[in-house]
Design a protein around this motif. Structure first.
Motif, PDB file in Angstrom:
ATOM      1  N   GLY A 134      52.339  29.293  37.461  1.00  0.00           N
ATOM      2  CA  GLY A 134      51.496  28.656  36.459  1.00  0.00           C
ATOM      3  C   GLY A 134      50.028  28.641  36.806  1.00  0.00           C
ATOM      4  N   GLU A 135      49.598  29.381  37.851  1.00  0.00           N
ATOM      5  CA  GLU A 135      48.190  29.410  38.244  1.00  0.00           C
ATOM      6  C   GLU A 135      47.395  30.294  37.291  1.00  0.00           C
ATOM      7  N   THR A 136      46.180  29.910  37.069  1.00  0.00           N
ATOM      8  CA  THR A 136      45.248  30.772  36.333  1.00  0.00           C
ATOM      9  C   THR A 136      44.129  31.190  37.287  1.00  0.00           C
ATOM     10  N   PHE A 137      43.760  32.432  37.221  1.00  0.00           N
ATOM     11  CA  PHE A 137      42.725  32.965  38.122  1.00  0.00           C
ATOM     12  C   PHE A 137      42.080  34.172  37.448  1.00  0.00           C
ATOM     13  N   SER A 138      41.009  34.655  38.043  1.00  0.00           N
ATOM     14  CA  SER A 138      40.313  35.831  37.504  1.00  0.00           C
ATOM     15  C   SER A 138      39.688  36.623  38.646  1.00  0.00           C
ATOM     16  N   ASP A 139      39.481  37.912  38.370  1.00  0.00           N
ATOM     17  CA  ASP A 139      38.775  38.819  39.294  1.00  0.00           C
ATOM     18  C   ASP A 139      39.393  38.820  40.693  1.00  0.00           C
ATOM     19  N   VAL A 140      40.700  38.988  40.744  1.00  0.00           N
ATOM     20  CA  VAL A 140      41.386  39.171  42.019  1.00  0.00           C
ATOM     21  C   VAL A 140      41.536  40.678  42.244  1.00  0.00           C
ATOM     22  N   LEU A 141      40.906  41.169  43.307  1.00  0.00           N
ATOM     23  CA  LEU A 141      40.943  42.605  43.606  1.00  0.00           C
ATOM     24  C   LEU A 141      42.041  42.879  44.622  1.00  0.00           C
ATOM     25  N   VAL A 142      43.002  43.729  44.247  1.00  0.00           N
ATOM     26  CA  VAL A 142      44.076  44.092  45.167  1.00  0.00           C
ATOM     27  C   VAL A 142      44.330  45.594  45.070  1.00  0.00           C
ATOM     28  N   GLU A 143      44.755  46.149  46.222  1.00  0.00           N
ATOM     29  CA  GLU A 143      45.185  47.548  46.245  1.00  0.00           C
ATOM     30  C   GLU A 143      46.701  47.572  46.142  1.00  0.00           C
ATOM     31  N   VAL A 144      47.223  48.330  45.179  1.00  0.00           N
ATOM     32  CA  VAL A 144      48.657  48.366  44.897  1.00  0.00           C
ATOM     33  C   VAL A 144      49.223  49.690  45.400  1.00  0.00           C
ATOM     34  N   ILE A 145      50.253  49.631  46.253  1.00  0.00           N
ATOM     35  CA  ILE A 145      50.849  50.823  46.856  1.00  0.00           C
ATOM     36  C   ILE A 145      52.365  50.742  46.672  1.00  0.00           C
ATOM     37  N   PRO A 146      52.986  51.787  46.090  1.00  0.00           N
ATOM     38  CA  PRO A 146      54.451  51.790  46.003  1.00  0.00           C
ATOM     39  C   PRO A 146      55.046  51.725  47.407  1.00  0.00           C
ATOM     40  N   THR A 147      56.001  50.840  47.612  1.00  0.00           N
ATOM     41  CA  THR A 147      56.597  50.669  48.934  1.00  0.00           C
ATOM     42  C   THR A 147      57.184  51.986  49.439  1.00  0.00           C
ATOM     43  N   GLY A 148      56.762  52.379  50.646  1.00  0.00           N
ATOM     44  CA  GLY A 148      57.248  53.617  51.233  1.00  0.00           C
ATOM     45  C   GLY A 148      56.498  54.861  50.788  1.00  0.00           C
ATOM     46  N   ASP A 149      55.459  54.696  49.992  1.00  0.00           N
ATOM     47  CA  ASP A 149      54.699  55.861  49.504  1.00  0.00           C
ATOM     48  C   ASP A 149      53.207  55.586  49.659  1.00  0.00           C
ATOM     49  N   GLU A 150      52.708  55.752  50.894  1.00  0.00           N
ATOM     50  CA  GLU A 150      51.314  55.439  51.200  1.00  0.00           C
ATOM     51  C   GLU A 150      50.340  56.436  50.567  1.00  0.00           C
ATOM     52  N   GLU A 151      50.842  57.556  50.095  1.00  0.00           N
ATOM     53  CA  GLU A 151      49.960  58.580  49.527  1.00  0.00           C
ATOM     54  C   GLU A 151      49.382  58.161  48.189  1.00  0.00           C
TER      55      GLU A 151
END
Length: 498
Positions: free
Chosen positions: A88-105
């Motif tokens: 239920g949290e509200t937030f904005s401008d969270v920068l994250v790098e998304v990587i499929p597990t096991g696929d660093e490429e």
């Protein structure tokens, strides 16, 4: 189906239709953290084609995808944006790098914000994650960050809205001695990089206008209270959509120290040059134009300055033997230096002075020059010649003198310093070599004539030619010339008598 449920389903379908074509990625979740729906943009931002590939719920999503913050630190599973909105949290401008597990490429950078949809009673009804794909921007920023940090030139970046430093590279920290946290967040009022600028008012005005600050010399304050000579310049740029100013610096301290050392060296050279009691001359290497002489040169050779400065060595014509002059500079051009070469120099009044010349090639004002030191050895020569003359008087027609005595005479005559290359033994004709060899045996002209079966006058002509070619003036000097070169060390026999 109740009217409320029908209305909710209708609203959701309408909401899905609205957001399906958006470029922003949107993921809808139930209150129990189940992933309800995602648009095409959200699937593409995760590298999948089906909603099921995102996972059943927030926990399954965390197993399928690894998230990292922009500083490469991993995001704990309970801090994933999908887990936070599920709470239920509200937030904005969270920068994250998304990587499929096991696929660093493969990876994407998302800028994520959340929404909590409520029903008519204000109770939470649906949870929404909205994300922008900022991978290209993050990649460009990462490249800029690497370039900025790798740049050997010291640099800082300040934000123009509040004039606070937001980036500093290792070069600036190393040059100034500051720690990173002493710079980042500090204002230009607290750490004023323009304080010692030569045109501070212009620099400050350009900073306020967000315009380019031209290069100018400055004194940069250091962490220990000292200062450093630099060249500073400012270049406006945008960083994270904010107007900024990039200050770059060139450390002039090494150059400043080198200039001081060079100036001191030049002053020492000039003082030694002026005060030296030995005549010294400096001329251009390519044209032999005299650039400078010291007082000892003018006094020793009695030339007025106006007849020396700006003229070539050939025009002044103070070296008596033109051939010696030519050989001297030819040797200098080939070997770059000479050590105590015998040269006869003519004073302005015509008097000849014997000099031992040493020379070297030096760089003056980015040009190659020759530095000539002329040591007056006239008195020494005179003493040597007087001794040789006395010995010659004793030796006249005394062919019985031993070779040992002749060798000692050679050592007396021989100057300890090297001489310029002159005529060689091979420049003599065969007959002239025979005559020289018999002279070295101590034979008089008449005896040589008998030995070679020549007329006495013919022998005298050969002797005169040998003297001329060897630049000697007596039999003893000819003998010395031959002994200095190791000639006729054994018993000499002319051709036809061996």
């Amino acid at each position: 189906m109740s009217q409320d449920v029908l209305t909710t389903e209708t609203n959701r379908r309408q909401l899905q239709q609205i957001i399906a074509g958006l470029s922003d990625g949107v993921i809808l979740l139930e209150l129990d953290q189940t992933i309800l729906w995602a648009n095409e943009a959200a699937l593409a931002m995760h590298g999948v084609s089906r909603m099921g590939d995102l996972g059943r719920d927030a926990r399954d999503y965390a197993r399928r995808f690894t998230l990292r913050y922009r500083n490469n630190h991993p995001v704990p599973a309970d801090h994933y944006p999908i887990s936070r909105v599920a709470r239920g949290e509200t937030f904005s401008d969270v920068l994250v790098e998304v990587i499929p597990t096991g696929d660093e490429e493969r990876s994407w950078v998302h800028n994520v914000r959340s929404m909590v949809l409520t029903d008519n009673a204000g109770e939470p009804e649906s949870l929404v994650l909205i994300m922008d794909d900022v991978t290209e921007w993050a990649s460009a920023e990462q490249r800029f960050e690497k370039t900025f940090n790798a740049n050997p030139a010291p640099a800082v970046i300040c934000r123009l809205s509040d004039l606070r430093y937001i980036k500093v590279n290792p070069g600036f920290l190393e040059m100034t001695g500051y720690a990173r946290d002493q710079v980042i967040g500090t204002t230009t009022y607290e750490l004023d990089v323009l304080d010692g600028a030569e045109n501070k008012d212009l620099a400050k005005q350009r900073l306020r206008e967000g315009a380019t600050i031209p290069q100018m010399s400055a004194q940069l304050q250091l962490s220990d209270g000292g200062c450093r000579q630099v060249i500073v310049a400012g270049q406006p740029l945008e960083l994270n959509d904010e107007a900024c100013m990039l200050f770059s610096f060139v450390d002039m301290e090494p150059r400043h120290k080198a200039e001081i050392a060079l100036r001191q060296s030049e002053e020492r050279f000039a003082k030694a040059f002026r005060l030296s009691p030995v005549p010294i001359l400096v001329c251009g290497a390519h044209d032999q134009v005299v650039m400078d002489v010291n007082k000892a040169f003018l006094d020793t050779f009695a030339y007025p300055g106006e007849e020396v400065f700006g003229r070539t060595i050939a025009q002044i014509d103070f070296i008596h033997d033109k051939g010696a002059r030519t050989r001297l500079f030819a040797t200098l051009e080939k070997t770059a230096s000479l050590d105590r070469i015998d040269v006869r120099v003519r004073r302005k009044d015509g008097e000849l002075i014997d000099c031992a010349v040493s020379a070297d090639t030096v760089a003056i004002q980015d040009g190659l020059c020759y530095l000539l030191v002329l040591m007056d050895v006239t008195e020494r020569k005179r003493t040597e010649l007087e001794l040789i003359s006395a010995i010659e008087e004793v030796m006249k027609d005394a062919s019985w003198f031993s070779r040992t005595l002749i060798e000692k005479l050679a050592n007396v005559k021989k100057v300890s310093s090297p001489t310029l290359p002159r005529v060689s033994f091979t420049d003599l004709t065969a007959r002239e070599r025979d005559v020289l060899g018999l002279i070295c045996e101590g034979l008089a002209d008449k005896e040589i004539a008998v030995r070679l079966k020549l007329a006495t006058n013919t022998v005298r002509n050969h002797v005169s030619t040998v003297y001329s070619k060897l630049d000697v003036h007596s039999r003893s000097e000819a003998i010395v010339w031959a002994r200095e070169r190791g000639l006729f060390s054994g018993e000499w026999r002319p051709k036809g008598h061996r």
